[in-house]
Scaffold this active site. Structure first.
Site, PDB file in Angstrom:
ATOM      1  N   ASN A 292      39.118  35.032  44.101  1.00 30.56           N
ATOM      2  CA  ASN A 292      38.097  34.277  44.821  1.00 30.56           C
ATOM      3  C   ASN A 292      37.330  35.130  45.823  1.00 30.56           C
ATOM      4  OD1 ASN A 292      38.311  31.763  43.615  1.00 30.56           O
ATOM      5  ND2 ASN A 292      40.051  31.173  44.894  1.00 30.56           N
ATOM      6  N   HIS A 293      36.169  34.640  46.231  1.00 30.43           N
ATOM      7  CA  HIS A 293      35.341  35.267  47.256  1.00 30.43           C
ATOM      8  C   HIS A 293      35.325  34.378  48.494  1.00 30.43           C
ATOM      9  CE1 HIS A 293      32.744  37.645  44.101  1.00 30.43           C
ATOM     10  NE2 HIS A 293      34.040  37.826  43.967  1.00 30.43           N
ATOM     11  N   ASP A 294      34.999  34.978  49.615  1.00 29.27           N
ATOM     12  CA  ASP A 294      34.837  34.218  50.852  1.00 29.27           C
ATOM     13  C   ASP A 294      33.582  33.347  50.716  1.00 29.27           C
ATOM     14  OD1 ASP A 294      34.701  33.249  53.387  1.00 29.27           O
ATOM     15  OD2 ASP A 294      34.397  35.184  54.372  1.00 29.27           O
TER      16      ASP A 294
ATOM     17  N   SER B 278      28.142  34.093  48.876  1.00 22.87           N
ATOM     18  CA  SER B 278      29.498  34.414  48.425  1.00 22.87           C
ATOM     19  C   SER B 278      29.599  35.855  47.949  1.00 22.87           C
ATOM     20  CB  SER B 278      29.905  33.468  47.287  1.00 22.87           C
ATOM     21  OG  SER B 278      29.050  33.663  46.167  1.00 22.87           O
TER      22      SER B 278
END
Length: 216
Positions: A90-92, A98
């Site tokens: 996942n990304h922030d 993102s």
């Protein structure tokens, strides 16, 4: 009937004595500290070579020391192309974009990991068959005796002895009635010692639950 050696790297052998080198017992080929596999669970992939990084194929986003783990039970069957998509992929998403700009900055890449969402482990029960190119998403919890259809995308909890398929994966049908499922879970044959399992093989293969129960 010959019972497999759990310490064998290549557990399948042909009548001429040669080994089928594209089927491996995962417990014998994985050393990734975040992946834990029970005895007799195998992975089959026609592209495997001696140099293949099987951990990277199965869990391409799971780095050593990540907060999440992958836990696979005993006697699981994992087909070619199966991947475990862990939370590390996942990304922030707290900002306006993102896009992971910090991964391109050596001074920020380490701290960037701390901004990522963390989730539970991916857990696969015992005697689970995962079909070709299926994807197991973060927090997938797969019960004992489950069959996952090829090309499925699976997240969340999958109850024991069910067949799931599709994207997103949904219940296709239960493998057995509720009473049989409870009896199977109570037997937990996958935890039996090898000598007892060897005696039980004919009963398991012909679905003779009463005789299997008596053997226990």
């Amino acid at each position: 009937m010959h019972f497999p050696d759990p310490l064998a790297r290549f557990p399948v052998s042909f009548p001429d004595g040669s080994r089928h080198k594209t089927t491996v017992f995962l417990s014998q080929v994985l050393s990734h500290p975040n992946i834990h596999v029970g005895d007799y669970s195998y992975y089959s992939d026609t592209t495997l070579t001696e140099e293949t990084d099987i951990a990277a194929m199965l869990a391409p986003y799971l780095f050593e020391g990540a907060p999440e783990h992958i836990r696979i039970g005993r006697f699981c069957q994992i087909a070619q192309g199966v991947q475990f998509i862990t939370q590390s992929a996942n990304h922030d998403m707290s900002g306006l974009t993102s896009y992971p700009f910090p991964i391109f900055d050596p001074d920020q890449i380490g701290s960037y990991r701390n901004t990522l969402p963390t989730g539970s482990d991916i857990v696969i029960g015992n005697d689970v068959w995962i079909g070709r190119d299926a994807k197991l998403m973060p927090n997938a919890q797969i019960g004992d005796g489950v069959i996952i259809a090829a090309y499925s995308v699976v997240s969340g909890k999958v109850p024991p002895f069910s067949i799931y398929g599709g994207n997103p994966a949904r219940l296709i049908r239960a493998r057995f009635d509720a009473e049989t499922v409870q009896r199977m879970l109570a037997l937990a044959w996958w935890n039996w010692p090898a000598d007892k399992l060897e005696r039980a093989l004919p009963l398991l293969q012909r679905c003779d639950l009463d005789s299997l129960d008596a053997l226990s």
